[in-house]
Scaffold this motif. Structure first.
Motif, PDB file in Angstrom:
ATOM      1  N   THR A  72       2.492  -4.506  -3.347  1.00  0.00           N
ATOM      2  CA  THR A  72       2.737  -3.064  -3.299  1.00  0.00           C
ATOM      3  C   THR A  72       1.527  -2.341  -2.727  1.00  0.00           C
ATOM      4  OG1 THR A  72       4.188  -3.237  -5.232  1.00  0.00           O
ATOM      5  CG2 THR A  72       3.358  -1.035  -4.696  1.00  0.00           C
ATOM      6  N   ALA A  73       0.334  -2.757  -3.144  1.00  0.00           N
ATOM      7  CA  ALA A  73      -0.903  -2.148  -2.652  1.00  0.00           C
ATOM      8  C   ALA A  73      -1.045  -2.359  -1.144  1.00  0.00           C
ATOM      9  CB  ALA A  73      -2.108  -2.727  -3.392  1.00  0.00           C
ATOM     10  N   ALA A  74      -0.685  -3.554  -0.680  1.00  0.00           N
ATOM     11  CA  ALA A  74      -0.793  -3.846   0.760  1.00  0.00           C
ATOM     12  C   ALA A  74       0.144  -2.948   1.569  1.00  0.00           C
ATOM     13  CB  ALA A  74      -0.494  -5.320   1.026  1.00  0.00           C
ATOM     14  N   ILE A  75       1.368  -2.793   1.089  1.00  0.00           N
ATOM     15  CA  ILE A  75       2.327  -1.937   1.796  1.00  0.00           C
ATOM     16  C   ILE A  75       1.860  -0.485   1.776  1.00  0.00           C
ATOM     17  CG2 ILE A  75       4.679  -1.000   1.726  1.00  0.00           C
ATOM     18  CD1 ILE A  75       5.545  -3.802   0.658  1.00  0.00           C
ATOM     19  N   ALA A  76       1.390  -0.017   0.635  1.00  0.00           N
ATOM     20  CA  ALA A  76       0.910   1.367   0.535  1.00  0.00           C
ATOM     21  C   ALA A  76      -0.293   1.583   1.449  1.00  0.00           C
ATOM     22  CB  ALA A  76       0.559   1.701  -0.917  1.00  0.00           C
TER      23      ALA A  76
END
Length: 192
Positions: free
Chosen positions: A143-147
């Motif tokens: 999720t952090a990578a996508i954000a």
């Protein structure tokens, strides 16, 4: 101009962008950049390891500001809300010089394979800084990578709209980056 005149770093960046635009990146030497900026070659190397690094000047500052903004977001903020706080923080560091140089810088990067590669690495670094800051907040890595990637895309789109837009509109960069993030959030929701 003396070598200790204030603003040497900014003059070097402006001189480099001007020369890259006028004669191309490959044809421009460090000596020419230093001469145009009114400093010595040793002063050039005090600020930059090579001419390529001129175009990513401030990358560490951008990464730090994004990460600080994300870290300071309210505890209840979603990952994209935290990214928005980071974008606001980094947007505040961009001033008239950034806006003025942006179109010429974009042209210089587009004309050089080496600069396009360096610019891509800058995007990766900014996304990684945001993802790392989000993970530190307890956001799962994927999720952090996508954000982080959405944050970079929003920053790039917002910066382009700001730098190419009507200068009389008075809009700040943050207005454009946050609008771009909202558009991307809506677009990603429609992916299903």
């Amino acid at each position: 101009m003396g070598r200790w005149e204030p603003g040497a770093r900014e003059r070097l960046v402006v001189a480099a962008v001007d020369l890259f635009t006028e004669q191309g990146y490959d044809a421009t030497t460090v000596a020419q950049i230093a001469e145009r900026a009114g400093v010595t070659k040793s002063t050039f190397f005090r600020y930059f390891p090579d001419k390529r690094e001129l175009l990513v000047a401030g990358q560490e500052t951008l990464s730090r500001l994004l990460a600080e903004g994300i870290a300071e977001a309210p505890a209840a903020a979603s990952p994209l809300q935290a990214v928005a706080v980071g974008l606001e923080r980094v947007s505040g560091a961009m001033g008239p010089l950034n806006r003025e140089l942006a179109p010429r810088l974009k042209a210089a990067v587009a004309a050089s394979t080496e600069l396009r590669a360096r610019d891509a690495l800058k995007s990766v670094s900014l996304a990684a800084a945001m993802a790392t800051a989000l993970v530190a907040r307890g956001v799962p890595e994927s999720t952090a990578a996508i954000a982080g990637e959405l944050g970079v895309l929003a920053f790039r789109r917002g910066f382009a709209a700001w730098s190419e837009g009507d200068r009389a509109d008075g809009d700040e960069l943050a207005h454009h980056t946050l609008a771009a993030l909202d558009e991307l959030r809506a677009a990603s929701a429609s992916l299903g």
